[in-house]
Design a protein around this motif. Sequence first.
Motif, PDB file in Angstrom:
ATOM      1  N   ALA A  70       0.836  -1.209   0.000  1.00 54.99           N
ATOM      2  CA  ALA A  70       0.000   0.000   0.000  1.00 54.99           C
ATOM      3  C   ALA A  70       0.865   1.251   0.000  1.00 54.99           C
ATOM      4  CB  ALA A  70      -0.918  -0.023   1.221  1.00 54.99           C
ATOM      5  N   ILE A  71       1.942   1.203   0.741  1.00 55.91           N
ATOM      6  CA  ILE A  71       2.838   2.358   0.781  1.00 55.91           C
ATOM      7  C   ILE A  71       3.502   2.569  -0.581  1.00 55.91           C
ATOM      8  CG2 ILE A  71       5.034   3.164   1.738  1.00 55.91           C
ATOM      9  CD1 ILE A  71       4.115   2.003   4.417  1.00 55.91           C
ATOM     10  N   SER A  74       1.250   4.260  -2.704  1.00 51.13           N
ATOM     11  CA  SER A  74       0.665   5.512  -2.210  1.00 51.13           C
ATOM     12  C   SER A  74       1.087   6.678  -3.097  1.00 51.13           C
ATOM     13  CB  SER A  74       1.107   5.751  -0.764  1.00 51.13           C
ATOM     14  OG  SER A  74       2.484   6.048  -0.737  1.00 51.13           O
ATOM     15  N   GLU A  75       0.319   7.710  -2.998  1.00 47.92           N
ATOM     16  CA  GLU A  75       0.565   8.883  -3.831  1.00 47.92           C
ATOM     17  C   GLU A  75       1.919   9.501  -3.499  1.00 47.92           C
ATOM     18  OE1 GLU A  75      -2.384  11.875  -3.423  1.00 47.92           O
ATOM     19  OE2 GLU A  75      -1.219  13.351  -4.543  1.00 47.92           O
ATOM     20  N   VAL A 101       3.901   8.338   6.366  1.00 51.09           N
ATOM     21  CA  VAL A 101       3.345   7.206   5.626  1.00 51.09           C
ATOM     22  C   VAL A 101       3.344   5.951   6.492  1.00 51.09           C
ATOM     23  CG1 VAL A 101       3.625   5.776   3.588  1.00 51.09           C
ATOM     24  CG2 VAL A 101       4.102   8.208   3.450  1.00 51.09           C
ATOM     25  N   GLU A 104       0.552   6.081   8.900  1.00 47.18           N
ATOM     26  CA  GLU A 104      -0.737   5.768   8.282  1.00 47.18           C
ATOM     27  C   GLU A 104      -0.950   4.264   8.181  1.00 47.18           C
ATOM     28  OE1 GLU A 104      -1.002   7.547   4.468  1.00 47.18           O
ATOM     29  OE2 GLU A 104      -1.001   9.603   5.238  1.00 47.18           O
ATOM     30  N   GLN A 105       0.127   3.555   7.860  1.00 45.45           N
ATOM     31  CA  GLN A 105       0.015   2.110   7.669  1.00 45.45           C
ATOM     32  C   GLN A 105       0.403   1.315   8.918  1.00 45.45           C
ATOM     33  OE1 GLN A 105      -1.275   0.517   5.156  1.00 45.45           O
ATOM     34  NE2 GLN A 105      -1.658   2.367   3.953  1.00 45.45           N
TER      35      GLN A 105
END
Lengths: 584, 437
Positions: A70-71, A74-75, A101, A104-105
């Motif tokens: 996901a990281i 990520s944007e 980041v 977040e995860q």
Amino acid sequence: MGGPVSFRTKVLLSITTTVVISVWIVASVVSTLVTNSFERQDSQRTAALVSQFRSEFDRRSAEVARRVDAIANSETVQRLALNLGTSKIDTAQYYDAAQAVAKEQSLNFLELAGSDGSIISSAEWPARFGYKETWLLQPIDWKTQGVFLQREELADGPALGLMTVRMLNAGDGLLYVAGGQRLDKAFLDSLPPAPGMNIRLVRDFDAPASSDDPASKLAAALIQNVRQRPRELSFTGSDVTLTAIPLLGRDKQLLAILMVENSRAELANLKTYIQGTAWIVGSAGVMLGLGFSFWAASRVTRPVRELASTVRDVAGGNWDARAPVESTDEVGQLAEDFNRMTEQLVEQRDRMIQAERVAAWRELARRLAHELKNPLFPLQITIENLQRARQASPEQFDEVFRESTTTLLAELDNLKTIVGRFSDFAKMPAPHLETVDLNQVVHEVVKLFDPQIEAPDRPRIQKILQLADNLSPVAADPEQLRRALRNLVLNALDAMPKGGTLTLRTQRLDGPAERKVALEVSDTGEGLTPEECARLFTPYYTTKQHGTGLGLAIVQSVVSDHKGAITVRSEPGKGATFRIELKS
Amino acid sequence: MRLRAWAWLALSSVWAASLPGAIRPRYGGTLTVELSTGTLDPASPQGHLSAAIAETLVRVNARGIVEPQLALIWQHEPDFKRWRFSLRPKVNFHDGEPLSAASAAPALLTALKKKYSDATITAGGQTLIIQFERAMPELLAELTRPETAIVRKTDTNPVIGTGPFRLVAWEPGRRLSLTAFEDYWGGRPFLDSVVITLGAGPARADVFDIPFGSTRRVVPENTRIWASRPRELIALLAANPQSTLLQALSLAIDRTPIVNVLTQRRGEAAFGVLPQWLSGYAFLFQTAPDIARARQLISQLRLPAISLTYPAYDSFARAVADRIALNARDAGITIQPTTNSGGSLTLVRWPLESADAAAELIRLLGFLGAGERAASIDPSKPETLFEAERALLDDHRLIPLIYLPELYGLGPRVHNSEAAQKRDPFRLNLENLWVDP
């Protein structure tokens, strides 16, 4: 040292031994069963926990992989990769991007690194920007590598992480995304161990063991063992069972050890309880044995002890003693039989005493008749000679009268001597005790007999004195002692009419309770038969043709008055030895 | 011909009207300012924008030269004990009272007395005579500090200054409202009003501060950064002189990544105490990190772990401390950053207050308890300043790290920041800004 063991003691020992052994066997069996059960349970719990750990490990690995993916998608990271590829951007502005980041995860570790491995941003150690992670540059296909254990250096020391790496194309270069979660106490806390279990991660393999903690030493030994050859291994100590599961890194190096501790405290408590119970039961058994022994004593041994006491009384001369009969059992029967036996013995003794008295009177009469008959016969002959001389030859009467009166006086003296001898025996004086050197008494007595022993007209008598140097003085009447010894020496000389060896021997006897001295007079004469030995000390008994039978009786009387003992040992043809023992 | 002329005039007007607003100052509008830290107290000299309300007698221009502000002319006796200032005429306070020596003297004397107890002021007309019992060559530098701003206050107004804006409303800790001072001696500011808020977030503000270490480091697009001249020195201060260790530590520290990354290239590497613009010789102290030499220096030492105290709640200081610990680790020195006081090392933030190099150095020496070294400083001889600073650095008790400016983000509505920079390179000057409608 030890006297006879009493019946009560035997009962007590028997019961105690039986109880103790029984309790020990039961306690050992129970303890062994409990130990086996606990160890089996510990093993199962450890296996369950390890299985749980592996499941959680796999689950978190999948989670880490998903989050790092996901990281990577990520944007922020995609923009960084894009910027890295399209222009020479200043990566400084991204230096704390990893922290946000990663947060977040929910990842503990996240590093964004460029093609050369230089850290652009580090979540776990932000200050490391610009430093190189060379391990990322290893020729590894990170796509297939999956999640692995990795030792991560942090500001506060090394940590262990479940890591995975993703590579993003950044123009001609690469952007490495290395992320993971910490494998630490929080991870382990998600595996709630059973009560009594503890689980921990060991990363410092060289941590010194606490010198006064056996569990710590055990753990240190286990760690070194696993460190040398990584494999699952268990050690069992007195307080704890340790199981070590090696945690290996990407290239199979040992990174940490999962240490599962199973406390044996509960087992120890149970064992203590079993031991305590065993002690209580054993003590109760001993107390029961004690009570039973007292009861048995009151029921069995007390009558027996009373009977034994009665026996001792009877043996000590108290013929009136009788054992109490308090029961009808074997012991009571025994007491009745003993009393009956004692009464019979008393009757027999009385009869024997009476018979002996009669025999003694007869012997005395015979001896008196014998002793008196010898002087009386010359007296009668002399008087009859006087009468015949008066009637037949009055002229020679004066001469006959003179000779006869001389003979009469001589025989009367003889009678007087005989009577005096009897009188002396009848009135033996009480000993006047004083400290006496027995060896000196021996010397004095032997000296008296030297002329007789050394007389040239006698057969040769060899005199041997074996006198102990360390002889203690005795309390005795020296005159009576000399008299007794004179009688013994005289008897010995009389026993060797053809010559022989006269041996006088003194000896020190040290017993546990008292000290004694012994005096032995030995001859090499004809010796005595056992019957003669048995009657030897009876008054007026003699084996000699002209003896009065009072010599040894006097000796025995003296020894008896000195609380001593006299014995004789002899065999026919091998001489005789008289032994006197006196207290010193 | 006349028609053609009118046509040209019309075309010119249309062209002029189509020109971007940046080149045509606009009066009016409200500037919103958002501050993340500090105080909104208008009377506090530490207020970020206090210069908008109150002014000092003199100020430092972009070249570092002291120039007139409320004082037009000044003179001093040869012994620097007596100074004479002539005040600017036709200057009014916000309440309309004219600026005079008598009205300026009380606030000025109070400010000077806090540091110089021997200061006396004689006021007469527009002339202020400031006298000391000792030489005060650094007085001009002292008078540039906001603490010596000329202000008055009443029961209803805590700060009445002569600046381009006057106080309208103040909600302590939340909001400060200013309005343009129509009678400002420098001319009415472009802005009608300024609203300053604290801690509300920079989302819609025209101007916002950017503290180092904050999440505002990556600023929104279309935001320009306004940076002041260095206002702060970040340095390591040792509790005890340990020459070899600190020399090794100094060699181990790589300031470039700190400047490039932690300050996002907005700071400057500091190798000396005074920045280059102030001293002119700072480049002489510049050295390159040398880990090998650092390791060699401490190879014979048995070093315990060293604690490095940094200010609590200061994320930038923490980042710097962590980086220094990392650099030190490479050299074999263990440093443990901590917020607990009493560390062997302390990360200090030393405010650069004065525009006078000698005054700044003397102030720092006094802070370090090395006042005796200040006696050797002759402000008229830069070499004495250099010697004093070099001696200070050779002690290895203080390791300069970086200089930090003040940073503000300016939104797209805000214009003319360059002029503001030229007028005052140390503080964001609101007087010259204007905003789009």
